[in-house]
Design a protein around this motif. Structure first.
Motif, short mmCIF file in Angstrom:
data_model
loop_
_atom_site.label_atom_id
_atom_site.label_comp_id
_atom_site.label_asym_id
_atom_site.label_seq_id
_atom_site.Cartn_x
_atom_site.Cartn_y
_atom_site.Cartn_z
N ASP A 268 3.72 40.93 131.68
CA ASP A 268 4.94 41.72 131.86
C ASP A 268 4.88 42.25 133.28
O ASP A 268 4.04 41.84 134.07
CB ASP A 268 5.02 42.85 130.82
CG ASP A 268 3.77 43.70 130.80
OD1 ASP A 268 3.05 43.72 131.82
OD2 ASP A 268 3.50 44.36 129.78
N ARG A 269 5.77 43.22 133.60
CA ARG A 269 5.77 43.63 135.01
C ARG A 269 4.53 44.43 135.38
O ARG A 269 4.29 44.70 136.54
CB ARG A 269 7.06 44.39 135.33
CG ARG A 269 7.32 45.56 134.46
CD ARG A 269 8.81 45.85 134.40
NE ARG A 269 9.14 46.57 133.18
CZ ARG A 269 9.34 47.89 133.15
NH1 ARG A 269 9.30 48.61 134.24
NH2 ARG A 269 9.62 48.50 132.00
N PHE A 270 3.76 44.86 134.37
CA PHE A 270 2.53 45.58 134.70
C PHE A 270 1.35 44.63 134.90
O PHE A 270 0.27 45.05 135.28
CB PHE A 270 2.19 46.59 133.61
CG PHE A 270 3.30 47.56 133.36
CD1 PHE A 270 3.68 48.46 134.34
CD2 PHE A 270 3.99 47.55 132.16
CE1 PHE A 270 4.73 49.34 134.13
CE2 PHE A 270 5.03 48.42 131.93
CZ PHE A 270 5.40 49.33 132.92
N GLY A 271 1.53 43.37 134.59
CA GLY A 271 0.45 42.43 134.81
C GLY A 271 0.15 41.59 133.59
O GLY A 271 1.00 41.42 132.72
N LYS B 239 -5.16 45.84 124.36
CA LYS B 239 -4.96 46.32 125.73
C LYS B 239 -6.18 47.11 126.20
O LYS B 239 -6.41 47.26 127.40
CB LYS B 239 -3.73 47.21 125.78
CG LYS B 239 -2.46 46.42 125.60
CD LYS B 239 -1.31 47.03 126.35
CE LYS B 239 -0.16 46.04 126.34
NZ LYS B 239 0.93 46.34 127.18
N THR C 24 -2.05 40.72 130.25
CA THR C 24 -2.91 41.29 129.21
C THR C 24 -3.49 40.16 128.37
O THR C 24 -2.75 39.52 127.62
CB THR C 24 -2.11 42.22 128.28
OG1 THR C 24 -1.31 43.08 129.07
CG2 THR C 24 -3.04 43.02 127.39
#
Lengths: 331, 342
Positions: free
Chosen positions: A15-18, A284, A20
């Motif tokens: 996702d936009r956070f990277g 996560k 996982t």
């Protein structure tokens, strides 16, 4: 001969956070005609692994990294979507855990079967219809000819799963069948029938079967080899006998000890049944440590630092654990 | 199935009766006297009284209702107060115009709407998706009369490629047979081997039909996109994907039929609205249809015309609903079975 050779793959969602990772550094292979079961509890990554082999996950939100996903000579990691369409259903097909919702409600069984038949065999509609009836007979559907005219909602769950198996068996050049918890949604007597059917089919056709399940009963019925997964990692692998008679990883031992059938004494003494303490960690939150270290009663400091290296117990039997030697005990 | 349709047709009777009653009394409540409007402001009281008597407006309301109901049952909707022609006759003449316009409009809206909506669903979150869906939003919000005037300005006045209004070039000698001008001009083509009637009637349809199609097109496109996205998430789509069915075929064959259930409902509602709301479009484009007829009827307090118009619209809605229910049963086998079991 290896039908499928998975080399060191990591599967995750982006996702936009990277990125996982959900499944890490997974390697395994299946020989022709073999039945490999992947066992683990919900969320351990076994279904994601199955989906990844056919690359069924949305490429916008997921990614498969690694050294190779070898299907025969082909590396599926680099296959394009249209190349995958050539393989899906033709060389590898899959059955799913939700037979109730996996058939299209507005098409008759016959329409769905003949469409897939014409796609993979190049038969005419008429030939495909006959072939469809044959396939339904092969999965032991009574009065197959009538069934072709029925719609999914007119069939029971077990019957629908049989139809789905028939759909998966359409291609004459099928090499491998992936079964993602094929019996989870069915009641026990039907479960046994479906398992018998799968067993019969693989004996008849020499089909390679990858079985995804959390049910150790299913594992014991069908498997040649078993792979145990926990929180996205492979923790133990061995022949059926290795895993059932000599479980070595603390998680596998815990899993087997949790079976109600092994808990006569506790039940007789009115003690609560055994369960592995704690919960599966959130994927996560997983670090490089052994993912089971938080719930393990034999944890040592090394477990918290890095994922344990491979330990061979026998030629066929391997586990990834630091505390194996003291660990082997009665389940 | 046949007995189901017959039963539904029988259910029309009480619904129509209700509609007739409501419309009759509502119109009687409306202020304004047709006799006064017909005779103008300077009319004498006696003249007005005379006309009221002639039109039957002097009788008590309930008696008028009874007479009207008896006539309606005999398919006599009265005479238009102004044109003095039977309402049914005018209706039969004007209704084909509206049907022709609405059918073309809903066809445009359905084909383009489903195409755009499916494409937007497949290419979700792409520039195409954003552009077409914002376009749809604009289409829904745009007032039809404004869009119509702008289109006339652009295509008829400035570019001069399309006619401003009417159904066919007024210079042509044209005796309608069916009152569907497109069909009539095709018949004429076979009789006289002359294309010009057909091209003219088709050219006259382009602007009004496109303008009328904007709102339903936008609604259908948005509905198609959302129901398609919903269907593409289903397990049975995953099944055919795992069996190697190409993506395009999944959408065109497997997903669309499921998504159709929702889309059909919307199409039918939009079609009903089209037929009844063609008033604005018909007025702007001088299209001699039911909409304009009712509009002038309301303005002139022409009771029989307004009543007839409303009854017609109620009937249209009932028939559309019935057709949609039948089509539903054809698309979805689960509905078909329950009906058999009834």
């Amino acid at each position: 001969m290896k039908v499928l050779d998975v080399k060191n793959i990591t599967i995750g969602f982006k996702d936009r956070f990277g990125f996982t990772p959900m499944v890490r550094d997974l390697s395994f292979s299946i020989d022709k005609g073999e039945v490999l079961s992947i066992v683990g509890e919900s969320g351990c990554g076994k279904s994601i692994t199955a989906y990844s082999i056919l690359k069924l996950m949305d490429p916008h939100i997921s990614e498969i990294r690694g050294d190779g996903l070898m299907f025969g000579e082909r590396n599926l990691l680099s296959a394009t979507e249209s190349e995958m369409q050539q393989i899906r259903g033709k060389n590898i097909s899959m059955i799913f855990q939700e037979p109730m919702s996996s058939l299209n409600p507005v098409f008759s069984i016959g329409a769905q079967l003949t469409d897939i038949c014409t796609l993979h065999t190049g038969d005419s509609k008429k030939q495909a219809w006959q072939y469809g009836i044959e396939l339904l007979k092969r999965v032991h559907i009574p009065s197959a000819g009538e069934c072709m005219h029925k719609y999914p909602h007119e069939l029971s769950g077990g019957m629908r799963q049989r139809v789905l198996i028939a759909l998966a068996l359409v291609s004459p050049s099928l090499e491998m069948l992936i079964a993602d918890e094929p019996t989870t949604a069915l009641d026990v007597t039907i479960q046994a029938q479906i398992l018998n059917l799968l067993d019969e089919l693989r004996k008849e056709t020499g089909l390679t079967l990858l079985m995804i399940t959390h049910d150790l009963g299913v594992v014991a019925t069908l498997s040649d080899r078993v792979m145990v997964m926990y929180a996205g990692r492979k923790v133990e692998e061995g022949s059926l006998a290795d895993i059932l008679n000599n479980p070595s990883h603390p998680y596998t031992q815990g899993l087997l000890s949790s079976l109600p059938i092994k808990q006569h004494e506790r039940l007789a003494e009115n003690r609560p049944m055994f369960a592995i303490p704690g919960n599966v960690p959130s994927l996560k939150a997983i670090s490089e440590a052994c993912p089971f270290s938080d719930r393990c009663d034999r944890v040592i400091s090394e477990c918290k630092q890095a994922f344990p290296s491979e330990a061979a117990i026998s030629d066929t039997h391997r586990a990834w654990c630091n505390v194996l030697d003291e660990g082997i005990k009665d389940a | 199935m046949l007995s189901y349709i017959l039963r539904r047709l029988l259910q029309f009777i009480p619904t129509m009766l209700g509609a007739v009653t409501v419309v009759f009394f509502l119109i009687s409540l409306a202020p304004g006297d047709p006799a006064r409007i017909m005779l103008g402001e300077r009319a004498q009281k006696e003249q007005i009284e005379e006309l009221r008597e002639e039109l039957g407006l002097d009788k008590p309301l309930v008696q008028r209702y009874g007479i009207y109901l008896l006539n309606v049952v005999q398919l006599d909707l009265g005479k238009s107060i102004f044109s003095q022609r039977p309402v049914v006759e005018e209706m039969l003449e004007l209704f084909p115009a509206t049907i022709e316009l609405s059918l073309v409009a809903i066809t445009i809206a359905t084909i383009v709407g489903i195409f755009l909506g499916s494409l937007a669903a497949v290419k979700r979150n792409s520039p195409f998706d954003y552009i077409s869906m914002s376009g749809a939003l604009v289409g829904v919000s745009m007032p039809v009369f404004w869009l119509g005037l702008i289109c006339i300005m652009l295509f008829s006045v400035i570019l001069d490629i399309l006619p401003t209004g009417g159904r066919i070039n007024a210079r042509y000698f044209f005796l309608p047979i069916t009152n569907f001008y497109v069909i009539d001009s095709i018949i004429l083509f076979f009789q006289e081997k002359d294309w010009s009637y057909l091209t003219s009637s088709l050219l006259h349809l382009v602007l009004p039909a496109s303008v009328l199609a904007t709102v339903p097109l936008a609604v259908i496109a948005r509905t198609t996109r959302s129901s398609m996205l919903e269907v593409l998430k289903q397990d049975y789509v995953r099944t055919v994907r795992s069996l190697g069915v190409p993506r395009f075929r999944i959408i065109r064959v497997y997903a669309l039929k499921n998504a159709m259930l929702t889309i059909l409902t919307v199409i039918s509602i939009q079609f009903g609205l089209l037929l009844s709301s063609a008033i604005l479009t018909e007025t702007i484009f001088a299209w001699p249809g039911i909409g304009r007829w009712i509009y002038t009827g309301i303005a002139a307090r022409d009771y029989p015309v307004v009543q007839g118009g409303v009854i017609l619209i109620v009937g249209i809605f009932l028939i559309i609903n019935l057709v949609v229910d039948v089509v539903y049963a054809l698309v979805d086998p689960r509905i078909r079975i329950t009906k058999k079991a009834e």
